[in-house]
Write a protein that holds these residues in place. Structure first.
Motif, short mmCIF file in Angstrom:
data_model
loop_
_atom_site.label_atom_id
_atom_site.label_comp_id
_atom_site.label_asym_id
_atom_site.label_seq_id
_atom_site.Cartn_x
_atom_site.Cartn_y
_atom_site.Cartn_z
N LEU A 1 -10.10 -71.40 -102.46
CA LEU A 1 -8.84 -70.72 -102.45
C LEU A 1 -9.07 -69.51 -101.43
O LEU A 1 -8.09 -69.10 -100.98
CB LEU A 1 -8.45 -70.35 -103.98
N HIS A 2 -10.04 -68.69 -101.76
CA HIS A 2 -10.42 -67.46 -100.87
C HIS A 2 -10.19 -67.85 -99.49
O HIS A 2 -9.95 -66.83 -98.56
CB HIS A 2 -11.50 -66.76 -101.06
N SER A 3 -10.70 -69.05 -99.10
CA SER A 3 -10.66 -69.50 -97.62
C SER A 3 -9.45 -69.92 -97.08
O SER A 3 -9.19 -70.06 -95.64
CB SER A 3 -11.72 -70.55 -97.23
N LEU A 4 -8.23 -69.96 -97.92
CA LEU A 4 -7.13 -70.75 -97.36
C LEU A 4 -6.47 -69.78 -96.32
O LEU A 4 -5.52 -70.33 -95.43
CB LEU A 4 -6.05 -70.97 -98.46
N GLU A 5 -6.55 -68.43 -96.09
CA GLU A 5 -6.06 -67.80 -95.24
C GLU A 5 -6.73 -67.54 -94.11
O GLU A 5 -6.29 -66.98 -92.92
CB GLU A 5 -5.65 -66.19 -95.83
N GLY A 6 -8.16 -68.14 -94.10
CA GLY A 6 -8.79 -68.05 -92.95
C GLY A 6 -8.57 -69.16 -91.91
O GLY A 6 -7.78 -69.89 -92.03
N ILE A 7 -9.69 -68.90 -90.89
CA ILE A 7 -9.69 -70.14 -89.87
C ILE A 7 -9.74 -71.34 -90.29
O ILE A 7 -10.58 -71.56 -91.32
CB ILE A 7 -10.37 -69.81 -88.53
N SER A 8 -9.60 -72.40 -89.78
CA SER A 8 -9.74 -73.75 -90.02
C SER A 8 -11.10 -74.26 -89.78
O SER A 8 -11.65 -73.73 -88.88
CB SER A 8 -8.61 -74.85 -89.26
N GLY A 9 -11.79 -75.48 -90.27
CA GLY A 9 -12.97 -75.76 -90.04
C GLY A 9 -14.03 -75.55 -91.08
O GLY A 9 -15.20 -76.08 -91.23
#
Length: 452
Positions: A285-293
């Protein structure tokens, strides 16, 4: 004429909408007081029932005496009796599991076969309120979701628990009042098992605080079951809209996930069957606003964060673990092969990432070579005692996503990470001027002997 406890059981089953009229019920009977009281209650109720007893062969002649006792009581109560003997220890060793887990797997597989072959409609087990409360406390101790807090259910498929309306003290009182015989398992008095520790030391304190604990817990459990049912309905509705399958992959819509009031709960319920932990769900969930991949790994699955979806797929390389004993000379892990050599402490060494020179005195066998797991942390050589996550090491060294799951992580018998194979050694296990005996583990065929 039915006694009070029998009437209470029948009322409980009626209230739970469990109809046993014109049904055949298989009673799981160990010979202990709980199952013997259940057996007596079903005899009093007039319901058609048979008995199933497992001899696990774990307590010598006591196991055989339990089996003979149950068969005799079934004969006196005019109930069909089915028995079976298992080599539980051999099964546990073969499957690499505990004897408790082995016994559970063996008995429920046999029960399921009996239901089918002997035309029984339900399997009844003698869990009561105290068992349920112990289960909830164990779940809370280990970490759990709503289902773990609401405890065990009165009915799940063909499994029913007709004694959940009462507690241990009432069962004991009834057995003494009705002069019901039973067999005592000596392991019940031991504090070796966590459940027994809760039974002997935690529940007495809670009951001292609240003498009506059983009644209070039953009411609380009913409310939690209702809440769990409501959450399941909401989850199923969301799941139908947000989760889809495409080309063998499972896609989770990020926008619909983010719009839910409790995304961690819904994502956890979606991913838990695939081996992802709740802590991983928080990281996802924390990664959802980050870049793809960004990729997250479980034992058999990986989840990739794409622009609009979370993509769940089976790992292309299914690596579990390899056990390394003191006698091991070579071993394979995934696509790599390794060689192990024993060297004197004064050997001249050429240090390279693809060879781990280890201080043998610090090793605890058997060692394990396994896949990287989320949260893995060690103390890389050269960082002066500072720890680092393996995932951060991958990032620093620009390890390709496809190579992360194939990188072997060498683990000591105490659980500490020794080596990220081919990448970096943990300084705690590196050789020093005090090392008298060296174990060299090298990516094959680059044997350590060729570098001396």
């Amino acid at each position: 004429m039915q006694d009070i406890l029998t009437s209470q059981m029948l009322k409980f089953l009626h209230d739970q909408r469990i109809s046993l009229t014109d049904k055949r019920i298989l009673l799981a009977v160990s010979g202990g007081v709980d199952s013997m009281v259940m057996m007596h209650l079903f005899q009093q109720s007039g319901l058609e029932a048979g008995v199933a007893h497992c001899n696990f062969g774990l307590r010598g002649t006591d196991s055989d005496d339990d089996e003979a006792f149950v068969m005799d009581m079934a004969r006196k109560m005019n109930m069909p009796c089915h028995t079976i003997r298992f080599d539980t220890s051999a099964y546990a060793k073969d499957k690499g599991i505990s004897t408790q887990m082995a016994a559970r797997a063996l008995r429920y597989e046999w029960f399921e076969n009996l239901l089918y072959k002997e035309n029984y409609d339900f399997l009844a087990v003698a869990h009561h309120t105290d068992d349920n409360l112990e289960t909830v406390l164990l779940n809370l101790t280990r970490g759990t979701g709503l289902a773990g807090v609401r405890g065990i259910l009165p009915m799940k498929g063909k499994l029913i628990r007709p004694l959940l309306f009462t507690d241990r003290s009432s069962v004991m009182h009834y057995a003494e009042q009705q002069q019901i015989s039973w067999r005592e398992d000596s392991s019940n008095s031991s504090d070796y098992y966590y459940r027994n520790q809760i039974r002997h030391h935690v529940l007495p304190v809670l009951k001292k605080i609240n003498p009506s604990l059983g009644q209070t817990f039953r009411a609380t459990a009913e409310r939690l079951v209702a809440a769990d049912n409501l959450v399941k309905q909401l989850f199923q509705k969301w799941h139908q809209e947000a989760v889809s399958e495409q080309n063998g992959h499972i896609l989770i819509d990020i926008a619909l996930l983010s719009e839910t009031p409790e995304p961690a709960l819904f994502l956890s319920d979606t991913l838990q069957p695939y081996g992802f932990s709740y802590s991983q769900v928080k990281e996802i969930l924390h990664s959802l606003e980050g870049i793809s991949g960004k990729v997250f790994y479980a034992a058999d699955y990986c989840l990739v964060k794409d622009r609009s979806s979370l993509i769940l797929q089976k790992n292309k390389v299914n690596i579990r673990e390899t056990v390394i004993t003191e006698m091991t000379e070579t071993f394979a892990f995934g696509k790599d092969r390794f060689k192990i050599e024993s060297l004197p402490g004064d050997s001249k060494l050429i240090f390279r990432p693809d060879i781990a020179f280890l201080d043998a005195s610090k090793l605890i066998f058997p060692l394990i070579m396994r896949s990287w797991q989320t949260g893995d942390r060690f103390f890389p050589l050269g960082m002066k005692g500072k720890s680092k996550k393996i995932s951060d090491l991958f990032t620093d060294l620009k390890v390709a996503v496809t190579d992360k799951s194939q990188t072997g992580i060498l683990v000591n018998g105490n659980g500490e990470i020794i080596w990220a194979a081919g990448l970096r050694l943990d300084e705690r296990y590196a050789v020093s001027k005090h090392t008298k005996h060296i174990i060299a583990v090298s990516l094959f065929p680059k044997a350590a002997s060729a570098l001396r």
